[in-house]
Scaffold this motif. Structure first.
Motif, PDB file in Angstrom:
ATOM      1  N   SER A 150       0.829  -1.214   0.000  1.00  0.00           N
ATOM      2  CA  SER A 150       0.000   0.000   0.000  1.00  0.00           C
ATOM      3  C   SER A 150       0.854   1.250   0.000  1.00  0.00           C
ATOM      4  CB  SER A 150      -0.933   0.003   1.217  1.00  0.00           C
ATOM      5  OG  SER A 150      -1.833  -1.077   1.155  1.00  0.00           O
ATOM      6  N   ILE A 151       1.912   1.279   0.811  1.00  0.00           N
ATOM      7  CA  ILE A 151       2.798   2.447   0.877  1.00  0.00           C
ATOM      8  C   ILE A 151       3.538   2.640  -0.440  1.00  0.00           C
ATOM      9  CG2 ILE A 151       4.957   3.255   1.931  1.00  0.00           C
ATOM     10  CD1 ILE A 151       3.789   2.413   4.626  1.00  0.00           C
ATOM     11  N   GLU A 152       4.030   1.544  -1.021  1.00  0.00           N
ATOM     12  CA  GLU A 152       4.753   1.668  -2.290  1.00  0.00           C
ATOM     13  C   GLU A 152       3.842   2.176  -3.401  1.00  0.00           C
ATOM     14  OE1 GLU A 152       6.491  -2.202  -2.815  1.00  0.00           O
ATOM     15  OE2 GLU A 152       8.191  -1.732  -1.502  1.00  0.00           O
ATOM     16  N   LEU A 153       2.620   1.669  -3.464  1.00  0.00           N
ATOM     17  CA  LEU A 153       1.685   2.127  -4.498  1.00  0.00           C
ATOM     18  C   LEU A 153       1.301   3.598  -4.274  1.00  0.00           C
ATOM     19  CD1 LEU A 153      -0.635  -0.999  -4.812  1.00  0.00           C
ATOM     20  CD2 LEU A 153       0.979  -0.157  -6.522  1.00  0.00           C
ATOM     21  N   CYS A 160      -4.061   6.672  -5.850  1.00  0.00           N
ATOM     22  CA  CYS A 160      -4.979   7.118  -4.803  1.00  0.00           C
ATOM     23  C   CYS A 160      -5.532   5.875  -4.087  1.00  0.00           C
ATOM     24  CB  CYS A 160      -6.113   7.955  -5.386  1.00  0.00           C
ATOM     25  SG  CYS A 160      -7.268   7.029  -6.410  1.00  0.00           S
ATOM     26  N   TYR A 161      -6.216   6.104  -2.976  1.00  0.00           N
ATOM     27  CA  TYR A 161      -6.757   4.987  -2.197  1.00  0.00           C
ATOM     28  C   TYR A 161      -7.635   4.066  -3.053  1.00  0.00           C
ATOM     29  CZ  TYR A 161      -5.453   7.636   2.017  1.00  0.00           C
ATOM     30  OH  TYR A 161      -4.785   8.313   2.990  1.00  0.00           O
ATOM     31  N   ARG A 162      -8.482   4.678  -3.849  1.00  0.00           N
ATOM     32  CA  ARG A 162      -9.421   3.909  -4.667  1.00  0.00           C
ATOM     33  C   ARG A 162      -8.672   3.012  -5.661  1.00  0.00           C
ATOM     34  NH1 ARG A 162     -12.892   8.034  -6.337  1.00  0.00           N
ATOM     35  NH2 ARG A 162     -13.689   7.933  -4.240  1.00  0.00           N
ATOM     36  N   ASP A 163      -7.625   3.565  -6.300  1.00  0.00           N
ATOM     37  CA  ASP A 163      -6.841   2.776  -7.256  1.00  0.00           C
ATOM     38  C   ASP A 163      -6.114   1.629  -6.573  1.00  0.00           C
ATOM     39  OD1 ASP A 163      -7.676   4.457  -9.279  1.00  0.00           O
ATOM     40  OD2 ASP A 163      -5.812   5.619  -9.338  1.00  0.00           O
ATOM     41  N   ILE A 164      -5.569   1.908  -5.374  1.00  0.00           N
ATOM     42  CA  ILE A 164      -4.872   0.852  -4.635  1.00  0.00           C
ATOM     43  C   ILE A 164      -5.845  -0.263  -4.264  1.00  0.00           C
ATOM     44  CG2 ILE A 164      -3.611   0.304  -2.503  1.00  0.00           C
ATOM     45  CD1 ILE A 164      -2.527   3.212  -2.600  1.00  0.00           C
ATOM     46  N   ALA A 165      -7.034   0.120  -3.806  1.00  0.00           N
ATOM     47  CA  ALA A 165      -8.045  -0.876  -3.449  1.00  0.00           C
ATOM     48  C   ALA A 165      -8.422  -1.720  -4.666  1.00  0.00           C
ATOM     49  CB  ALA A 165      -9.281  -0.188  -2.868  1.00  0.00           C
ATOM     50  N   GLY A 166      -8.586  -1.068  -5.819  1.00  0.00           N
ATOM     51  CA  GLY A 166      -8.931  -1.800  -7.037  1.00  0.00           C
ATOM     52  C   GLY A 166      -7.822  -2.732  -7.490  1.00  0.00           C
ATOM     53  N   GLY A 173     -10.995   1.186   3.229  1.00  0.00           N
ATOM     54  CA  GLY A 173     -10.695   1.513   4.631  1.00  0.00           C
ATOM     55  C   GLY A 173      -9.435   0.812   5.109  1.00  0.00           C
ATOM     56  N   ARG A 174      -9.235  -0.426   4.645  1.00  0.00           N
ATOM     57  CA  ARG A 174      -8.021  -1.170   5.020  1.00  0.00           C
ATOM     58  C   ARG A 174      -6.791  -0.515   4.377  1.00  0.00           C
ATOM     59  NH1 ARG A 174      -8.161  -3.125   9.311  1.00  0.00           N
ATOM     60  NH2 ARG A 174      -6.320  -4.329   8.812  1.00  0.00           N
ATOM     61  N   VAL A 175      -6.930  -0.035   3.144  1.00  0.00           N
ATOM     62  CA  VAL A 175      -5.811   0.632   2.470  1.00  0.00           C
ATOM     63  C   VAL A 175      -5.366   1.839   3.293  1.00  0.00           C
ATOM     64  CG1 VAL A 175      -5.137   1.993   0.442  1.00  0.00           C
ATOM     65  CG2 VAL A 175      -6.401  -0.145   0.150  1.00  0.00           C
ATOM     66  N   LYS A 176      -6.326   2.657   3.723  1.00  0.00           N
ATOM     67  CA  LYS A 176      -6.005   3.822   4.540  1.00  0.00           C
ATOM     68  C   LYS A 176      -5.294   3.397   5.819  1.00  0.00           C
ATOM     69  CE  LYS A 176      -9.971   6.419   2.820  1.00  0.00           C
ATOM     70  NZ  LYS A 176     -11.270   7.009   3.156  1.00  0.00           N
ATOM     71  N   SER A 177      -5.800   2.356   6.430  1.00  0.00           N
ATOM     72  CA  SER A 177      -5.218   1.847   7.669  1.00  0.00           C
ATOM     73  C   SER A 177      -3.799   1.327   7.436  1.00  0.00           C
ATOM     74  CB  SER A 177      -6.108   0.742   8.235  1.00  0.00           C
ATOM     75  OG  SER A 177      -5.539   0.198   9.395  1.00  0.00           O
ATOM     76  N   TYR A 178      -3.599   0.572   6.351  1.00  0.00           N
ATOM     77  CA  TYR A 178      -2.264   0.043   6.052  1.00  0.00           C
ATOM     78  C   TYR A 178      -1.260   1.179   5.867  1.00  0.00           C
ATOM     79  CZ  TYR A 178      -4.454  -4.540   5.130  1.00  0.00           C
ATOM     80  OH  TYR A 178      -5.125  -5.718   5.229  1.00  0.00           O
ATOM     81  N   ILE A 179      -1.685   2.229   5.180  1.00  0.00           N
ATOM     82  CA  ILE A 179      -0.775   3.350   4.927  1.00  0.00           C
ATOM     83  C   ILE A 179      -0.458   4.088   6.226  1.00  0.00           C
ATOM     84  CG2 ILE A 179      -0.553   5.601   3.783  1.00  0.00           C
ATOM     85  CD1 ILE A 179      -2.109   4.349   1.413  1.00  0.00           C
TER      86      ILE A 179
END
Length: 196
Positions: A150-153, A160-166, A173-179
């Motif tokens: 998540s941090i590297e992406l 953005c969060y949405r792209d990482i999730a996709g 929400g997990r992406v935000k938490s991981y970052i």
């Protein structure tokens, strides 16, 4: 910054910044504080423009931040004025964005403010400096796979969060938490290695 130039010339003798801060705390002379603040007004304006993207709003923010300093610097002892002022300006802008988000109630404004907050925090951390890259790489390896990915992406590929999730299949929400958690762990790791 023509709108706050009336402070120029009020402090004639070249006195070290730390001494001028101490003198302001003792006397409360606003002209002295203006002399301290004036060289950093362009930096404050730049920080504000990065977040607010509106020239008039940024000019107002520069004045509001100065007004905040009048009280804050009487109560707080500051060792590095420039860094502290940068943080004050950033936090002021993030608070304005949060207030706008609360009144607008828009999901995109929420995501943008959170991304800017994480980006600003990470930009201020020491591991973004050239001399810290080795420590950063070592500490990245200590993160969970989800946090590291998540941090590297987010930071290296500007997703953005949405792209990482996709791309990863993680919940947004997990992406935000991981970052957030990964950033916190990186900072602790780098500080514990004496690299901060």
């Amino acid at each position: 910054m023509k709108f706050l130039k009336f402070f120029q010339g009020k402090v004639n003798e070249p006195v070290p910044e730390a001494e001028r801060l101490a003198e302001y705390r003792r006397r409360g002379d606003v002209a002295l504080l203006g002399g301290l603040y004036e060289p950093y007004m362009d930096m404050v304006f730049g920080v504000c423009f990065k977040y607010l993207r509106d020239e008039e709003e940024c000019k107002d923010a520069v004045m509001q931040i100065f007004e905040k300093l009048v009280l804050d610097l009487r109560q707080h002892e500051v060792s590095n004025f420039k860094s502290w002022l940068h943080s004050v300006a950033r936090n002021h802008c993030l608070m304005k964005l949060r207030m706008a988000r609360a009144t607008a109630g828009q999901e995109e404004a929420d995501e943008q403010a959170q991304e800017l907050e994480v980006e600003a925090d990470i930009g201020d951390d020491a591991f973004m400096l050239n001399g810290q890259l080795d420590a950063l790489d070592e500490c990245l390896q200590k993160l969970t796979n989800e946090q590291r990915l998540s941090i590297e992406l987010f930071y290296l590929q500007d997703k953005c969060y949405r792209d990482i999730a996709g791309q990863t299949g993680f919940d947004i929400g997990r992406v935000k938490s991981y970052i957030q958690n990964g950033k916190r762990k990186l900072k602790i790791c780098i500080e514990s290695n004496g690299s901060y």
